[in-house]
Design a protein around this motif. Structure first.
Motif, PDB file in Angstrom:
ATOM      1  N   VAL A  70      11.534  20.125 -13.089  1.00  0.00           N
ATOM      2  CA  VAL A  70      10.517  19.752 -12.111  1.00  0.00           C
ATOM      3  C   VAL A  70      10.922  18.403 -11.536  1.00  0.00           C
ATOM      4  O   VAL A  70      11.322  17.503 -12.283  1.00  0.00           O
ATOM      5  N   ALA A  71      10.820  18.276 -10.210  1.00  0.00           N
ATOM      6  CA  ALA A  71      11.084  16.993  -9.556  1.00  0.00           C
ATOM      7  C   ALA A  71       9.798  16.527  -8.883  1.00  0.00           C
ATOM      8  O   ALA A  71       9.184  17.279  -8.118  1.00  0.00           O
ATOM      9  N   ILE A  72       9.385  15.308  -9.197  1.00  0.00           N
ATOM     10  CA  ILE A  72       8.236  14.688  -8.545  1.00  0.00           C
ATOM     11  C   ILE A  72       8.811  13.662  -7.586  1.00  0.00           C
ATOM     12  O   ILE A  72       9.551  12.761  -8.004  1.00  0.00           O
ATOM     13  N   VAL A  73       8.507  13.796  -6.296  1.00  0.00           N
ATOM     14  CA  VAL A  73       9.037  12.905  -5.269  1.00  0.00           C
ATOM     15  C   VAL A  73       7.892  12.097  -4.692  1.00  0.00           C
ATOM     16  O   VAL A  73       6.892  12.663  -4.238  1.00  0.00           O
ATOM     17  N   ILE A  74       8.047  10.775  -4.714  1.00  0.00           N
ATOM     18  CA  ILE A  74       7.033   9.855  -4.199  1.00  0.00           C
ATOM     19  C   ILE A  74       7.732   8.903  -3.238  1.00  0.00           C
ATOM     20  O   ILE A  74       8.795   8.368  -3.554  1.00  0.00           O
ATOM     21  N   VAL A  75       7.132   8.712  -2.052  1.00  0.00           N
ATOM     22  CA  VAL A  75       7.709   7.827  -1.049  1.00  0.00           C
ATOM     23  C   VAL A  75       6.685   6.779  -0.647  1.00  0.00           C
ATOM     24  O   VAL A  75       5.522   7.107  -0.386  1.00  0.00           O
ATOM     25  N   ASP A  76       7.119   5.525  -0.596  1.00  0.00           N
ATOM     26  CA  ASP A  76       6.256   4.434  -0.120  1.00  0.00           C
ATOM     27  C   ASP A  76       7.138   3.206   0.100  1.00  0.00           C
ATOM     28  O   ASP A  76       8.358   3.268  -0.104  1.00  0.00           O
ATOM     29  N   ALA A  77       6.521   2.109   0.455  1.00  0.00           N
ATOM     30  CA  ALA A  77       7.243   0.850   0.624  1.00  0.00           C
ATOM     31  C   ALA A  77       7.858   0.452  -0.717  1.00  0.00           C
ATOM     32  O   ALA A  77       7.295   0.720  -1.782  1.00  0.00           O
ATOM     33  N   ALA A  78       9.010  -0.195  -0.664  1.00  0.00           N
ATOM     34  CA  ALA A  78       9.768  -0.533  -1.868  1.00  0.00           C
ATOM     35  C   ALA A  78       8.930  -1.308  -2.883  1.00  0.00           C
ATOM     36  O   ALA A  78       8.951  -0.996  -4.079  1.00  0.00           O
ATOM     37  N   GLU A  79       8.178  -2.297  -2.428  1.00  0.00           N
ATOM     38  CA  GLU A  79       7.414  -3.113  -3.384  1.00  0.00           C
ATOM     39  C   GLU A  79       6.318  -2.302  -4.073  1.00  0.00           C
ATOM     40  O   GLU A  79       6.010  -2.525  -5.241  1.00  0.00           O
ATOM     41  N   ARG A  80       5.742  -1.329  -3.379  1.00  0.00           N
ATOM     42  CA  ARG A  80       4.694  -0.494  -3.977  1.00  0.00           C
ATOM     43  C   ARG A  80       5.293   0.465  -5.005  1.00  0.00           C
ATOM     44  O   ARG A  80       4.708   0.691  -6.066  1.00  0.00           O
ATOM     45  N   ILE A  81       6.450   1.036  -4.692  1.00  0.00           N
ATOM     46  CA  ILE A  81       7.134   1.931  -5.642  1.00  0.00           C
ATOM     47  C   ILE A  81       7.543   1.153  -6.885  1.00  0.00           C
ATOM     48  O   ILE A  81       7.316   1.592  -8.022  1.00  0.00           O
ATOM     49  N   ARG A  82       8.124  -0.024  -6.696  1.00  0.00           N
ATOM     50  CA  ARG A  82       8.569  -0.821  -7.847  1.00  0.00           C
ATOM     51  C   ARG A  82       7.389  -1.256  -8.720  1.00  0.00           C
ATOM     52  O   ARG A  82       7.507  -1.314  -9.941  1.00  0.00           O
ATOM     53  N   ALA A  83       6.244  -1.502  -8.102  1.00  0.00           N
ATOM     54  CA  ALA A  83       5.044  -1.866  -8.865  1.00  0.00           C
ATOM     55  C   ALA A  83       4.534  -0.684  -9.688  1.00  0.00           C
ATOM     56  O   ALA A  83       3.864  -0.872 -10.703  1.00  0.00           O
ATOM     57  N   PHE A  84       4.863   0.535  -9.274  1.00  0.00           N
ATOM     58  CA  PHE A  84       4.423   1.754  -9.965  1.00  0.00           C
ATOM     59  C   PHE A  84       5.321   2.098 -11.163  1.00  0.00           C
ATOM     60  O   PHE A  84       4.899   2.795 -12.087  1.00  0.00           O
ATOM     61  N   LEU A  85       6.539   1.616 -11.187  1.00  0.00           N
ATOM     62  CA  LEU A  85       7.512   1.981 -12.226  1.00  0.00           C
ATOM     63  C   LEU A  85       7.032   1.738 -13.659  1.00  0.00           C
ATOM     64  O   LEU A  85       7.317   2.571 -14.531  1.00  0.00           O
ATOM     65  N   PRO A  86       6.307   0.652 -13.963  1.00  0.00           N
ATOM     66  CA  PRO A  86       5.843   0.478 -15.343  1.00  0.00           C
ATOM     67  C   PRO A  86       4.957   1.622 -15.845  1.00  0.00           C
ATOM     68  O   PRO A  86       4.947   1.908 -17.045  1.00  0.00           O
ATOM     69  N   GLN A  87       4.259   2.296 -14.956  1.00  0.00           N
ATOM     70  CA  GLN A  87       3.452   3.441 -15.389  1.00  0.00           C
ATOM     71  C   GLN A  87       4.348   4.568 -15.881  1.00  0.00           C
ATOM     72  O   GLN A  87       4.002   5.297 -16.811  1.00  0.00           O
ATOM     73  N   LEU A  88       5.510   4.736 -15.245  1.00  0.00           N
ATOM     74  CA  LEU A  88       6.446   5.772 -15.693  1.00  0.00           C
ATOM     75  C   LEU A  88       7.000   5.441 -17.075  1.00  0.00           C
ATOM     76  O   LEU A  88       7.234   6.344 -17.874  1.00  0.00           O
ATOM     77  N   ASP A  89       7.204   4.147 -17.342  1.00  0.00           N
ATOM     78  CA  ASP A  89       7.673   3.738 -18.676  1.00  0.00           C
ATOM     79  C   ASP A  89       6.717   4.225 -19.757  1.00  0.00           C
ATOM     80  O   ASP A  89       7.135   4.623 -20.838  1.00  0.00           O
ATOM     81  N   GLU A  90       5.436   4.197 -19.453  1.00  0.00           N
ATOM     82  CA  GLU A  90       4.419   4.648 -20.403  1.00  0.00           C
ATOM     83  C   GLU A  90       4.429   6.166 -20.564  1.00  0.00           C
ATOM     84  O   GLU A  90       4.197   6.682 -21.654  1.00  0.00           O
ATOM     85  N   LEU A  91       4.718   6.897 -19.488  1.00  0.00           N
ATOM     86  CA  LEU A  91       4.559   8.346 -19.476  1.00  0.00           C
ATOM     87  C   LEU A  91       5.794   9.138 -19.906  1.00  0.00           C
ATOM     88  O   LEU A  91       5.670  10.202 -20.506  1.00  0.00           O
ATOM     89  N   ILE A  92       6.964   8.656 -19.571  1.00  0.00           N
ATOM     90  CA  ILE A  92       8.180   9.470 -19.719  1.00  0.00           C
ATOM     91  C   ILE A  92       8.954   9.071 -20.966  1.00  0.00           C
ATOM     92  O   ILE A  92       9.369   7.924 -21.113  1.00  0.00           O
ATOM     93  N   SER A  93       9.150  10.041 -21.857  1.00  0.00           N
ATOM     94  CA  SER A  93       9.979   9.796 -23.029  1.00  0.00           C
ATOM     95  C   SER A  93      11.370  10.391 -22.835  1.00  0.00           C
ATOM     96  O   SER A  93      12.338   9.921 -23.423  1.00  0.00           O
TER      97      SER A  93
END
Length: 121
Positions: A70-93
């Protein structure tokens, strides 16, 4: 939010059987992206692929897999995407995250295409 021009595309590759608190992981990622106000997200199910396990997963009937890519694709301004990355750290093992610089061309309010979406606007 209007998004056009330079942006960042976040692509997250996981298995369709990966879960977060008994719900599909891709579902949780999309809902968190929405809650974070990101411009858009889509989920694409692969028909065949392999990852770190080196085991090929496929939809072919003779070797039906329960863990398709499965591929989840999210597009937005660079600073908004980078601010979202810590949530992925919590979710993805286990999975893969890719960041790509992209240029966005957004089409809105087009008429005459005959789509039902145009009629709803």
């Amino acid at each position: 939010m209007k998004l056009a021009g330079a942006a960042l595309r976040l692509t997250v590759f996981v298995g369709d059987t990966d879960t977060w608190h008994h719900k599909p992981l891709y579902h949780e990622i999309v809902h968190r992206a929405h809650a974070a106000g990101l411009a858009g997200a889509s989920v694409f199910r692969g028909v065949e692929g392999y990852g770190a396990s080196n085991h090929i997963h496929t939809t072919r009937i003779l070797s039906l897999s329960e863990d398709l890519p499965v591929a989840i694709v999210i597009v937005d301004a660079a600073e908004r995407i980078r601010a979202f990355l810590p949530q992925l750290d919590e979710l993805i093992s286990e999975g893969l995250v890719i960041l790509d610089e992209v240029e966005v061309i957004r089409y809105v309010g087009r008429t005459g295409s005959g789509s039902t979406r145009d009629a709803e606007r």
